[in-house]
Design an enzyme around this catalytic site. Structure first.
Site, PDB file in Angstrom:
ATOM      1  N   GLU A 203      -4.832  -6.440   2.924  1.00 22.49           N
ATOM      2  CA  GLU A 203      -5.167  -6.447   1.588  1.00 22.49           C
ATOM      3  C   GLU A 203      -6.158  -7.474   1.105  1.00 22.49           C
ATOM      4  O   GLU A 203      -6.362  -7.564  -0.193  1.00 22.49           O
ATOM      5  CB  GLU A 203      -3.695  -6.555   0.518  1.00 22.49           C
ATOM      6  CG  GLU A 203      -2.897  -5.420   0.576  1.00 22.49           C
ATOM      7  CD  GLU A 203      -2.513  -4.773   1.797  1.00 22.49           C
ATOM      8  OE1 GLU A 203      -1.794  -5.416   2.504  1.00 22.49           O
ATOM      9  OE2 GLU A 203      -2.908  -3.682   2.060  1.00 22.49           O
ATOM     10  N   ASN A 287      -3.852  -0.797   7.550  1.00 21.82           N
ATOM     11  CA  ASN A 287      -4.781  -0.017   6.579  1.00 21.82           C
ATOM     12  C   ASN A 287      -6.065  -0.544   6.705  1.00 21.82           C
ATOM     13  O   ASN A 287      -6.499  -1.722   6.838  1.00 21.82           O
ATOM     14  CB  ASN A 287      -4.192  -0.076   5.225  1.00 21.82           C
ATOM     15  CG  ASN A 287      -4.269  -1.456   4.785  1.00 21.82           C
ATOM     16  OD1 ASN A 287      -3.701  -2.317   5.076  1.00 21.82           O
ATOM     17  ND2 ASN A 287      -5.165  -1.747   3.705  1.00 21.82           N
ATOM     18  N   ASP A 329      -3.202   3.429   1.706  1.00 19.07           N
ATOM     19  CA  ASP A 329      -2.695   2.245   2.156  1.00 19.07           C
ATOM     20  C   ASP A 329      -1.430   2.616   3.232  1.00 19.07           C
ATOM     21  O   ASP A 329      -0.333   1.841   3.078  1.00 19.07           O
ATOM     22  CB  ASP A 329      -2.177   1.131   1.029  1.00 19.07           C
ATOM     23  CG  ASP A 329      -1.678   0.203   1.580  1.00 19.07           C
ATOM     24  OD1 ASP A 329      -0.571  -0.452   1.351  1.00 19.07           O
ATOM     25  OD2 ASP A 329      -2.193  -0.438   2.719  1.00 19.07           O
TER      26      ASP A 329
END
Lengths: 605, 187, 338
Positions: A203, A287, A329
């Protein structure tokens, strides 16, 4: 009737019975088995979070069974002193139990001969600023015991070897840089004298990698990145992917817009399995960054896929791209359970992966071929299935995220039908017990700048309960019959691991603190205990010094699912915690922060 | 007739003039070089009869200006504040829409947090944002807890509308704040 | 504004050169529209002339109010014949105009069809309107060959172009008068427009939907060039940015990466990945700064960096208080990014 005729009649009846018996044995499908080299015989210990290299999370101990589990009671408790998400598995070696906490990552050794009394405590003192780059609470998923040492990771990116007897630090290696958004939350795996550690931070636009350190000295042996040119990804002559979409040179650059692979994600924060016969480690990558897929056109290799590598050199043997050009994601870092099962008449060495997308993959672990991908989660509307010829996951155009537009009711949601919390396999029932969720989401993509050290997401997400209104589910999946044997609906999402035991019991915990034991064959609830806080940890079982079987679990709500409680977030904003607060706005009324170890046993001497 | 016209036009003029401040911008030709406060007093115990530091007057200037709040809203998303704080609900960072402020909820304290960072994970934006942008973001952050005048709060969120409109957000006074001062201030 | 005479001159010159003129078509679509415009113009001019003629005649005839009865009936007969002729003219004229419109519209729709014509594979571009600049992305099936630039559109002659129009904030409108008509860019949805340039040259596009304070300063440089030159430009654009060579460029590079610049701008091949402002990878080869606000010269560039608000008030690049020596270094670095 004459005696001869009598004898004949009896003989005929016996023969008939024999025929029935043999035919029924032939009709019953053979149960899958974990390979013995990766899942050795039960020794009463639990030396690694996954129990063994095959990741079965199964304890053959059978003292606790369906008939007596109702008298299961507390043996002892231990307060870790940290009230954040407890995702670790307690490790038991001999007479000592080892527990690692979330930041500040204390490592405790408890004396099981003395009622769980604290033997020693090791405090690695990670940098406090690391808390700012941990996406999903300050968790730590466990330590690994090997050769008298414990290997642990800290939130600020260090891997440490600690002497198991004294608690003294042996060596410390700094692997990650928090200024780039890197942190480490996974449990390391030690294979053939190499400590395997992966980085977190998908992230934060972190370029993901998996490193191997020498277990004796802590020096870096090899490091494989998951984006970029082949030489960084350690793709060489031995690389033989099964599907055409994974074949080609420097795909880690070609499948990205210029430079995007440098901030492309592909982190490794989940589980690694190892097959000693094939001498391959298996793990999945996370991801791609950012979440907004329109900013990274292309297949985005090598994120969201499964690698098989040589543990000595790190050289890749095969790769399967589970989700090319991820839209939601859907990290593919979940556990890989290694099993040998008969497929089409012959025994195949496979790995089973209950995936974030809601499909249960059965993949040949020698070649990387997908043998089946059946949905264990019934409400998938974002995908149509897996094309077994090409290996490609088929997406649904209507549910694709678009910049500026809100796409509604995408199922499964971003943490997936099932997140990192691992399932367990019982060789006695042939079932895989999958604790998972039933959540859907609204998603709006936005344009995002990469500023290193800050989140690189580009999506506003709001989650909610899926069809049916129940937010969690435990599915018992029959590997041979390729369908679920039973399902248990839960009100709250299930974020804890599962444990299967030889007494035909399965243990798991709920987000509001109930620790439950169910019958492994029928799913009937046999016992439950209300712990002090929600459970997101991994339950384990071991044989104590007194010969009794114990069940241990950490209780302390948090992680992505429980962040509203552990980080005291505001439920007025359903996009908080990347949308999870929208799914569990009532969690603060159901549980409170905590951090306690609970150990249960049958009443004994 | 004439007096009614005079009265009406005077009222109109007053209304229009009062709205002037709401939209005042300082970008016409003369750039404004704002600075982050060199030091701020965080919420603390005031010992031995000491008095709290005066509030920075720039705070009022930014809080009462709709243009700055709007710019703050834009910057809040563009500089990844939403990645850690969501839309006020929090995530990796604490919520910004409630009454709890670890490092102070006054304008200058918020600007100092943005500029210098904080030990438990708040990054320092010192060289990545201009100081004026930091004041704008701080003003927007204050509006998330309803602490700005209602007529200047941003009425429109350009994205997934998940919280009530900022013009209708109930005011969450900073914990311990009595009429706008720091802790322990006797009114 | 301190430069009205310059502006007037620019406008006049602009009118002469036809760089932003719908009356000087350089593409198939604008050519078709110009033909239709011509049809309308001449027919309406004829109608206008006839109306004026009739009006003149009527005014002159009106003096003779005491005409004899026989003269009046003669005039009435002439008048009614003229009236019938006028009605026929109107009907035929309107019919011609309607058919002209219809066929032009059909023509435009099929001007560059998206069929499998292998030698005319259209160039695909995604154009995102932002306040107050244009983000231009050339799409490619090979993701690593994509080009991202800003405020300029380079196209080859004779190849159809499909542009996907999006916006991330308010409604803008894409309009290259020399090539085609207007098409809005609406946040939350995408529109498409086709172009097919037929003549090389430099043209100017202008945002055609009021989008805020600097709507007037939201222009786009459109460069149409022969295929060989365009391929050279394309190959150059795929390359990452040039590394800084001299001491001043290196100082500018260091300042760029350590300060606010890299948080908003991106330069391929460097640690700058911002998407708030335009991509600057090949900034030096762009004709203008600030979306057509100023020409791209050393003086203008440093004036822009020193005080963007003075040049284009309200735009999202803030006043940065760059120290003077760093200003020259920054300018030197950016001018090296060709």
């Amino acid at each position: 009737m004459t005696p001869q005729k009598n004898a004949l009649a009896v003989c005929a009846r016996l023969l008939w019975l024999l025929g029935v018996a043999t035919s029924s044995i032939a009709a019953a499908p053979q149960l899958p088995l974990a390979p013995v080299s990766a899942a050795p015989a039960e020794d009463g210990q639990w030396t690694m979070p996954a129990k063994n290299f095959a990741s079965t999370r199964y304890s053959a101990l059978d003292q606790i069974k369906a008939s007596n589990v109702k008298s299961l009671g507390l043996a002892f408790t231990f307060s870790t002193g940290v009230a954040r998400g407890q995702e670790a598995a307690p490790i038991v070696v001999g007479d000592t139990m080892y527990v690692v906490t979330p930041y500040p990552n204390y490592l405790y050794a408890l004396d099981l001969k003395n009622g769980g009394q604290l033997k020693w405590k090791y405090a690695p003192k990670p940098v406090p600023a690391a808390q700012g780059v941990a996406c999903c609470d300050h968790v730590n998923r466990g330590v690994f015991y090997d050769g008298g040492r414990l290997f642990m990771n800290t939130l600020d990116g260090q891997t440490i070897a600690v002497d198991a007897a004294s608690g003294k630090e042996i060596w410390k290696a700094k692997l990650a840089n928090i200024n780039l958004g890197e942190s480490i939350t996974m449990a390391p795996l030690v294979v053939k004298g190499k400590v395997l550690v992966g980085v977190s931070g998908g992230e934060f636009g972190v370029r993901g990698w998996l490193a191997a350190l020498d277990a004796a000295t802590g020096r870096l042996a090899w490091k494989a990145y998951h984006t970029g040119p082949d030489k960084d990804v350690l793709i060489g002559k031995e690389f033989k992917p099964f599907y055409a979409m994974d074949k080609g040179r420097n795909l880690g650059v070609k499948s990205w817009p210029p430079d995007a692979w440098k901030i492309g994600g592909g982190t490794v924060w989940g589980w690694i399995s190892y097959d000693p016969d094939l001498d391959l480690i298996y793990y999945g990558t996370g991801n791609p960054g950012p979440w907004n897929p329109e900013q990274r056109p292309g297949d985005n290799k090598w994120t969201d896929g499964i690698f098989a590598r040589d543990p000595d050199t790190g050289s890749a043997h095969w790769f399967y791209h589970v989700i090319p050009h991820d839209l939601y994601d859907h990290d593919t870092v979940n556990e890989l359970i290694l099993l040998d099962i008969p497929v089409g008449g012959r025994m195949r060495k496979v790995m089973i992966r209950p995936e974030r997308t809601g499909y249960l993959y059965v993949i040949d672990r020698a070649s990387g071929q997908v043998l089946s991908a059946d949905p264990f989660y019934e409400n998938i509307n974002a995908y149509k299935g897996v094309n077994l010829k090409t290996g490609r996951l088929v997406t649904v155009a209507d549910k694709e995220p678009k910049m500026g537009k809100v796409v509604r009711d995408i199922c499964p949601t971003a943490p997936g039908a099932k997140d990192w919390n691992p399932s367990a396999f019982s060789p006695r029932t042939g079932l895989i017990y999958i604790p998972h969720m039933n959540l859907c989401m609204d998603w709006q993509s936005t344009q995002v700048s990469y500023i290193s050290g800050t989140p690189y997401i580009g999506a506003n997400v709001r989650m909610k309960a899926g069809p049916g209104g129940y937010r969690g589910e435990l599915t018992a999946w029959d590997v041979m019959r390729r369908r679920s044997a039973f399902k248990i609906k839960e009100d709250l999402p299930l974020f804890s691991g599962a444990l299967a035991t030889g007494g035909d019991l399965v243990f798991y915990g709920t987000l509001d603190g109930w620790f439950k034991a169910i019958d492994a064959r029928t799913g009937k609830l046999l016992w439950r205990f209300k712990t002090g806080s929600g459970i997101i940890g991994q339950p384990v079982s071991y044989r104590g010094p007194d010969g009794r079987q114990y069940i241990a679990v950490l209780s302390g709500v948090g992680g992505w699912a429980g962040a509203i409680v552990s980080a005291n977030l505001d439920p007025t904003d359903p996009t908080a915690a990347k949308g999870f607060v929208g799914a569990v706005p009532d969690l603060k009324q159901r549980t409170t922060p905590g951090g306690t170890l609970y150990v249960f046993a049958l009443p004994g001497r | 007739m004439c007096s009614r016209f005079l009265a009406g036009s005077t009222m109109m003029a007053m209304l229009l003039l009062s709205a002037c401040q709401r939209e005042q911008r300082q970008s016409s030709g003369q750039p404004l070089a704002e600075t982050a406060p060199a030091s701020v007093q965080l919420p603390s115990v005031l010992i031995a009869g000491s008095r709290p530091a005066p509030t920075d007057p720039r705070g009022r200037l930014y809080e009462g200006n709709a243009y700055f709040l709007n710019e703050g809203q834009r910057l809040f998303e563009q500089f990844n504040c939403t990645g850690c704080h969501a839309h006020g609900g929090g995530d990796i960072g604490p919520p910004l829409m409630d009454d709890e402020w670890r490092y102070g909820g006054q304008m200058d304290q918020i600007v100092a947090s943005i500029a210098y960072g904080r030990p438990n994970g708040m990054p320092s934006f010192a060289d990545k944002l201009t100081e004026q942008q930091m004041w704008q973001i701080a003003a927007y952050v204050r509006s998330m807890s309803g602490n700005v005048p209602k007529d200047v709060a941003s009425s429109r969120a350009d994205e997934l509308a998940s919280t009530p409109s900022l013009t209708r957000t109930p005011r969450q006074p900073i914990r311990g704040e009595a009429g706008g001062g720091l802790q322990g201030v006797a009114p | 504004m301190r430069r009205p005479p310059l502006l007037v001159a620019a406008l006049l010159l602009g009118g002469c050169s036809g760089e932003q003129s719908a009356l000087d078509p350089a593409g198939v679509h604008s050519g078709a529209v110009l033909h239709l415009f011509g049809l309308f113009f001449w027919i309406c001019l004829l109608a206008f002339a006839l109306v004026i003629a009739f009006l003149a005649v009527a005014m002159l005839q009106a003096r003779r109010v005491d005409a004899a009865q026989s003269e009046r009936t003669e005039h009435d007969a002439i008048a009614s014949r003229l009236l019938r002729g006028w009605i026929v003219f109107i009907i035929v004229g309107l019919l011609i105009l309607t058919l002209g419109s219809y066929f032009t519209d059909r023509n435009l729709a099929l001007a560059a069809p998206d069929t499998g014509q292998s030698n005319r594979v259209p160039i695909r571009i995604k154009l995102t309107g932002q306040q107050w600049w244009w983000q231009v992305e050339y799409e490619d099936p090979n993701a690593s060959q994509q080009i991202r630039t800003a405020n300029e559109l380079h196209l080859p002659v004779g190849v159809p172009v499909h542009i996907r129009l999006e916006s991330i904030d308010v409604i803008h409108s894409f309009w290259v008068p020399n090539l085609a008509g207007k098409q809005d860019m609406i946040p939350g949805r995408h529109n498409d427009i086709e172009l097919l340039p037929t003549r090389a040259g430099h043209y100017r596009s202008q945002c055609a939907e009021f989008c805020g304070l600097q709507h007037a300063h939201m222009a786009l440089d459109v460069v149409i060039e022969p295929m060989a030159d365009w391929l050279k430009w394309r190959a150059q654009s795929i390359q990452p940015a040039k590394a800084p060579a001299g001491a001043e460029e290196k100082a500018g590079y260091a300042y760029f990466m350590e300060h606010q610049c890299s948080a908003c701008h991106s330069i391929t091949g460097t640690p700058a990945f911002g998407t708030v402002g335009p991509d600057l990878t090949h900034f030096a080869s762009r004709p203008s700064i600030g979306a057509g606000t100023m020409p791209n010269t050393r003086g203008h560039l440093e004036a822009w960096i020193a005080n963007p608000q003075g040049v284009k008030e309200g735009n999202h690049m803030p006043y940065l208080a760059v120290p003077p020596d760093k200003l020259h270094a920054l300018g030197a670095y950016l001018r090296s990014l060709s």
